[in-house]
Enzyme design. Structure first.
Site, PDB file in Angstrom:
ATOM      1  N   CYS A   1      -3.486   4.066   1.129  1.00 56.92           N
ATOM      2  CA  CYS A   1      -3.826   2.670   0.843  1.00 56.92           C
ATOM      3  C   CYS A   1      -5.334   2.424   0.750  1.00 56.92           C
ATOM      4  O   CYS A   1      -5.813   1.755  -0.171  1.00 56.92           O
ATOM      5  CB  CYS A   1      -3.220   1.770   1.916  1.00 56.92           C
ATOM      6  SG  CYS A   1      -3.464   2.360   3.592  1.00 56.92           S
TER       7      CYS A   1
ATOM      8  N   GLN B   1      -9.190  -2.002   8.711  1.00 60.45           N
ATOM      9  CA  GLN B   1      -7.821  -1.850   8.242  1.00 60.45           C
ATOM     10  C   GLN B   1      -6.826  -2.693   9.032  1.00 60.45           C
ATOM     11  O   GLN B   1      -6.885  -2.772  10.258  1.00 60.45           O
ATOM     12  CB  GLN B   1      -7.426  -0.368   8.293  1.00 60.45           C
ATOM     13  CG  GLN B   1      -8.220   0.454   7.307  1.00 60.45           C
ATOM     14  CD  GLN B   1      -7.818   1.915   7.238  1.00 60.45           C
ATOM     15  OE1 GLN B   1      -8.674   2.783   7.326  1.00 60.45           O
ATOM     16  NE2 GLN B   1      -6.549   2.198   7.054  1.00 60.45           N
TER      17      GLN B   1
ATOM     18  N   HIS C   1      -6.656  -4.651   3.759  1.00 59.62           N
ATOM     19  CA  HIS C   1      -7.695  -3.722   4.216  1.00 59.62           C
ATOM     20  C   HIS C   1      -9.034  -4.099   3.564  1.00 59.62           C
ATOM     21  O   HIS C   1      -9.086  -4.314   2.344  1.00 59.62           O
ATOM     22  CB  HIS C   1      -7.373  -2.291   3.776  1.00 59.62           C
ATOM     23  CG  HIS C   1      -6.292  -1.612   4.548  1.00 59.62           C
ATOM     24  ND1 HIS C   1      -5.586  -2.214   5.559  1.00 59.62           N
ATOM     25  CD2 HIS C   1      -5.821  -0.337   4.457  1.00 59.62           C
ATOM     26  CE1 HIS C   1      -4.705  -1.333   6.043  1.00 59.62           C
ATOM     27  NE2 HIS C   1      -4.825  -0.204   5.396  1.00 59.62           N
TER      28      HIS C   1
END
Lengths: 343, 343
Positions: free
Chosen positions: A139, A166, A252
């Site tokens: 990600c 994050q 994030h």
């Protein structure tokens, strides 16, 4: 390959459909009007028979087996690396396009690792005998490269330094639930515990995501190095990352410093980013507009802002701040975008 | 100068005693057994007459005037830059050692800016006619240089890149209160608002602390550049910072990447940091031990960990993660430590 304007509908399976990423995959298929003729939702035996509400109506969950997905056109895997390793090759060998969200195959030279805005060319529909298995990136990496790719094309990347902020969604639905529940406990003066994270997360941060490696970096941090190199096709690019979990839900953020090969100005970088696919330039500091989880959550585009010359690298330095939805561009959206390359 | 083992007691004033930093100054004087013969607490007219509970007993708050502090030995200012500009020189001219926590005088060449572990030598008790006025650094800088100073002495600093994870205490008691109140609102489904911060802070982050400058950096970010250079005595050191507010209460964390002049290894850096004054090396990743707000809060020492070679700068690169209590080493503790230089 069908006409992209009127593609043939696909039988689609989502494996791991009850998890945070699996659920988002179903939502994203619908939000992007992916041509679905049939949607199968696979999960563990524990969930089998339960009914999941989806934009396609209520669908009964089935216990996963290769047989139950091998006649699909597209199989999206939102499962663990071990599960993917055990089953993905068999599914792909049976015919479906398999897109795996785990890290199991990302570093195999034969398996494409794709962020469609950046390296769609790596999608090779004819990779033949072994079937069609594509890896969906980490990600943090997916969110970063949407900005780094166009900057590399324009100015060349020499060095990349990333510090991350994050969200708990990176640890799945359980991570978000632990944040909420333990924050309530903390505010009400009840004992605060942790099971998903290594330490209590409310009003804290944890500079530890995935396992520590011998070199002192975590695996999460090394994924950013390895995957950025593979996606950008720059196998020797120096990339380092500090990955930190913070008490947010699902977007994030990343502070990124780059040294470029060609001279760069903030203005020139902003022009490049304004035109970049998958990027929403939010960089109006006079009006307090910059990337934030509050605004990036639920959005397909990655927010990019705080673009400025970093004097540490003279006129070859640039700082930027990016924020993207971890469950969308960081997972489900990117997987569906890969599937769209086959339409 | 008295014998440090038995120093003469001092008349001490804390101006801005009701704020988050002022309160901590009183606590820190007591925790460090600073020789206090009399403690005066000054505040705005609004607070005058109210009684504040302190480790020294209940003390009535007085409305500030220069006359009320000019016969003190030490005056600690926890006030705004404008207030400090208006009054600090007059207080210092009257005799007391004045330690100002604002940014008003930090960049004056004639005013020492001190982190005692790093540049105590800048404390010059005989700086004469204009009185003795010392500036206390920006919180993020004070926390960073406790680690950067010894690393510079051992390996030489060539470049410094900092990404911060700053607590709401940086915006005072109101900042912490807004975090708590708005987090409750968010969890209970009530409207979430913001007045201290530019945007809602619960489960969010805000890459905007202090005002934006022409170069795209915020003033908070530039303070880290300017003050690190002044404290380390390296006026040309390339330093850049990305300063981000996160939803934590009172400890600031920082991901720091440095390029060194001499080659560096993580092991050698760890040895240097283990011996450094003001540093607590917390770097046992095998046992999930590293700096965190949860553990750094309330501590005098700055936690330093995640020490590793950063391959972006070959064998001259180092990454570390630091976390220090913003109200202590980032403000009150450092101010009291400066006062201790005069004992």
């Amino acid at each position: 390959m069908s006409n992209a304007n009127n593609p043939a509908p696909r039988r689609v399976a989502v494996v791991g459909a009850t998890g945070a990423v699996g659920r988002e995959m179903v939502e994203v298929l619908h939000r992007r009007s992916f041509p679905v003729s049939e949607l199968r939702l696979l999960a563990s035996g524990r969930s089998a028979g339960k009914v999941m509400e989806t934009p396609y109506g209520a669908i009964a969950l089935q216990e996963f087996s290769v047989d139950r997905v091998k006649d699909c056109d597209v199989v999206l895997l939102a499962v663990s690396g071990d599960f993917a390793k055990a089953h993905a090759p068999a599914i792909a060998a049976a015919g479906p396009l398999v897109i795996d969200n785990s890290s199991a195959f990302r570093y195999d030279a034969d398996i494409p690792l794709i962020v469609p805005e950046i390296n769609a060319a790596a999608f090779d529909v004819s990779n033949g005998g072994g079937g069609r298995l594509i890896a969906n990136p980490n990600c943090t990496t997916a969110i970063a490269v949407v900005a780094l790719g166009p900057l590399h094309r324009a100015f060349g990347l020499k060095r990349v330094i990333v510090s991350t902020y994050q969200a708990t969604s990176g640890a799945g639905a359980e991570g978000m639930a632990e944040l909420e529940e333990q924050t309530r406990n903390r505010l009400e003066g009840r004992p605060v515990t942790n099971s998903v994270f290594h330490h209590p997360i409310p009003f804290n941060l944890i500079p530890h995501i995935d396992a520590f490696q011998e070199n002192g970096y975590t695996k999460e941090e090394m994924k950013v190095t390895w995957e950025t190199r593979k996606i950008l096709g720059l196998p020797d690019l120096p990339v380092s990352c500090t990955a930190v979990r913070i008490p947010t839900y699902r977007a994030h953020s990343e502070a990124i410093t780059i040294e470029t090969i060609e001279p760069v100005t903030a203005e020139a970088a902003r022009r490049v980013l304004a035109d970049a696919a998958g990027v929403k330039l939010v960089d109006d500091t006079a009006n307090a507009v910059y990337p934030m989880p509050l605004t990036a959550t639920g959005q397909f585009d990655v927010e990019v802002g705080r673009v400025r010359n970093n004097p540490v690298f003279g006129d070859h330095g640039l700082d930027l701040f990016v924020c993207g939805d971890q469950l969308l561009k960081g997972a489900a959206l990117n997987a569906v975008q890969i599937a769209e390359l086959d339409l």
